[in-house]
Write a protein that holds these residues in place. Structure first.
Motif, short mmCIF file in Angstrom:
data_model
loop_
_atom_site.label_atom_id
_atom_site.label_comp_id
_atom_site.label_asym_id
_atom_site.label_seq_id
_atom_site.Cartn_x
_atom_site.Cartn_y
_atom_site.Cartn_z
N HIS A 161 -1.41 -4.21 -7.37
CA HIS A 161 -1.16 -3.45 -6.14
C HIS A 161 -1.57 -1.98 -6.27
CE1 HIS A 161 1.15 -6.87 -4.59
NE2 HIS A 161 1.61 -6.97 -5.82
N ASP B 299 1.28 -9.43 -10.20
CA ASP B 299 2.59 -8.82 -9.98
C ASP B 299 3.29 -8.43 -11.28
OD1 ASP B 299 2.30 -9.00 -7.28
OD2 ASP B 299 3.51 -10.79 -7.05
N PHE C 133 2.27 -3.84 -11.30
CA PHE C 133 1.89 -3.45 -9.95
C PHE C 133 0.79 -2.40 -9.94
CE2 PHE C 133 5.55 -4.59 -6.86
CZ PHE C 133 5.62 -5.85 -7.38
#
Length: 69
Positions: free
Chosen positions: A52, A6, A9
Motif C-alpha cells: 500500500h 499486506d 503496508f
C-alpha cells in the motif's frame, strides 16, 4: 522481487525498525514476519514491494511503460 502485500503496508512499516501497520492481532508476530521478509530479501538480494505504498508504486515501471525482466 518479494511482493509483501499486506505483510508490509509501506516502506515506513518495513523500517528498520519494523513498525506494525494498522491493528495487527499480534505486534510481536507482525514484527517477526517483517524481519523474516527482510532477512529473505537480503539473502536473495531481492526488492520488497509493499502492498500500500503509493510513493513506492509511483517509482515503479508500469505496464504502459514497459516491463521488468
Amino acid at each position: 522481487m518479494i511482493l509483501a502485500s499486506d505483510a508490509v503496508f509501506t516502506e515506513e512499516n518495513f523500517g528498520p525498525p519494523a513498525r506494525p501497520a494498522g491493528y495487527p492481532h499480534s505486534s510481536i508476530k507482525a514484527a517477526r514476519t517483517v524481519e523474516s521478509i527482510r532477512s529473505r530479501a537480503k539473502r536473495l538480494q531481492a526488492q520488497v514491494w509493499c502492498g500500500h505504498d503509493m510513493k513506492q508504486f509511483m517509482s515503479l515501471r508500469h505496464s504502459t511503460l514497459g516491463w521488468y525482466e
